[in-house]
Scaffold this active site. Structure first.
Site, PDB file in Angstrom:
ATOM      1  N   LYS A  78     -37.832 -10.028  66.877  1.00 21.04           N
ATOM      2  CA  LYS A  78     -37.724 -11.179  65.979  1.00 21.04           C
ATOM      3  C   LYS A  78     -36.443 -11.969  66.223  1.00 21.04           C
ATOM      4  CE  LYS A  78     -41.077 -10.003  62.501  1.00 21.04           C
ATOM      5  NZ  LYS A  78     -41.431  -9.522  61.164  1.00 21.04           N
ATOM      6  N   LYS A  95     -48.809  -7.530  69.213  1.00 24.56           N
ATOM      7  CA  LYS A  95     -49.574  -7.086  68.061  1.00 24.56           C
ATOM      8  C   LYS A  95     -49.943  -8.285  67.194  1.00 24.56           C
ATOM      9  CE  LYS A  95     -46.508  -6.354  64.147  1.00 24.56           C
ATOM     10  NZ  LYS A  95     -47.297  -6.943  63.080  1.00 24.56           N
ATOM     11  N   LYS A 127     -48.511 -11.993  61.273  1.00 19.78           N
ATOM     12  CA  LYS A 127     -48.547 -13.227  60.479  1.00 19.78           C
ATOM     13  C   LYS A 127     -47.693 -14.291  61.139  1.00 19.78           C
ATOM     14  CE  LYS A 127     -48.213 -10.672  56.315  1.00 19.78           C
ATOM     15  NZ  LYS A 127     -46.859 -10.153  56.525  1.00 19.78           N
TER      16      LYS A 127
END
Ligand code: ATP
Ligand code: MG
Length: 328
Positions: A111, A190, A193
């Site tokens: 991230k 993966k 969202k």
């Protein structure tokens, strides 16, 4: 009866990876254990987000969980920011968390790579997660595989705190589902969202098909005649979550023998998905039409969660030696 805790961020739409990897387990576990489920809005602000949309997204996530089958009569459902003890314990736990461990977390590295300026909150994400679980002295945490590393760190944080201040927190363990890692529709990362590679749980049958049709399958099936391996196919992973056992056997055999093309397989999957998801979609629409009721449910959940969290915090503060507030 074990105490169960798990959370989900209001960082986008609830998707089939969340459902198969975690939420399906939540629904099952509420019949067997003492469950606490949380919409973790404080975690969601570690990624780029719109303040104007946060409240609505938080409510929508709660609507989604209720529609899938979380029953407030069986489980506590609440919003993380409504129980301030989460942030308080988070701070206390940061003082026993090794910085090197935080920097090594795969989710942090992934991230952080996607953000221009990396906020310290993103680094501390797993500490807040530890606070979430430890506040309720939960021992079982139903999550997807991507959270296993955080669970390991959480156990270490609990051990370190207990070693320094006395045994208070049990070491929680993860509970995985059979579809512990659903890939995104491109078959690469993966399903997430925040990556936009999802099928939303409440999408229309047409939208589900539009997304499923081009979805990646076993790369070995270059042409219609090439046989495939269901265990290497993300579409088969999703089948496992939605199709009945006899359909699964048939699908796997058709794949291995190239009896079907991938589109045939996907058509059957779309039918299975719609059969499971259509009633949830209807419930979600009904709940969304009554936001005041959802907010009341969340307020009740926060009151119940707050009572447990308050108790744990008092004990944690006492053991760490803080001066009690007069009259408190
Ligand atoms: P974000 O991209 O914002 O991190 P997310 O889709 O990863 O969102 P989270 O709120 O981080 O969702 O995670 C909620 C739960 O869903 C966690 O238990 C997580 O392990 C699980 N989960 C998320 N994605 C998947 C996936 N692709 N397969 C299986 N489980 C998943
Ligand atoms: Mg995530």
């Amino acid at each position: 009866m074990a105490r169960v805790f798990s959370g989900i961020q209001p960082s986008g739409e609830l998707h089939i990876g969340n459902y198969l990897g975690a939420i399906q387990n939540w629904v099952r576990l509420q019949h067997e254990h003492d469950c606490v489920f949380c919409v973790v809005d404080l975690h969601a602000i570690t990624q780029p987000f719109e303040p104007d949309a946060l409240a609505e997204r938080t409510r929508q996530m709660a609507v989604g969980l209720l529609a899938v089958g979380i029953d407030p009569a069986r489980a506590i459902l609440f919003v993380q920011s409504h129980v301030p003890e989460h942030t308080e314990l988070n701070w206390l736990l940061t003082t026993v968390t090794p910085l090197g461990e935080l920097e090594r977390q795969t989710q942090f590295k992934d991230k952080a790579q996607r953000q221009e300026s990396v906020p310290a909150g993103l680094l501390n994400y797993p500490v807040l997660q530890a606070a979430d679980v430890l506040l309720y002295k939960a021992t079982l945490v139903p999550v997807g595989e991507d959270q296993l590393q955080h669970l390991e760190l959480m156990r270490e944080i609990a051990r370190r705190w207990n070693a320094r201040f006395g045994d208070l927190f049990p070491e929680p363990r993860a509970q995985l589902s059979t579809a512990k890692r659903v890939l995104g529709l491109d078959g690469q990362a993966k399903m997430s969202k925040s990556l936009g590679n999802t099928i939303g749980l409440f999408e229309s049958p047409e939208a589900i098909w539009e997304k499923l049709r081009p979805a990646a399958t076993d790369p070995a099936r270059k042409t219609r005649k090439d046989p495939g391996d269901p265990d290497k196919c993300n579409v088969y992973t999703i089948h496992r979550g939605f199709s009945p056992p006899d359909t699964l056997t048939h699908v796997a055999q058709q794949c291995r023998t190239a009896g079907w093309g991938c589109l045939d397989c996907k058509r059957v999957l779309a039918d299975s998905m719609v059969a499971t998801l259509a009633p949830m979609r209807e419930r979600a629409a009904a709940l969304a039409a009554d936001p005041a009721r959802v907010d009341r449910t969340l307020a009740e959940g926060a009151a119940r969660a707050g009572a447990v969290a308050g108790e744990t915090m008092r004990e944690a503060r006492r053991r760490m030696g803080f001066l009690p507030a007069a009259g408190g």
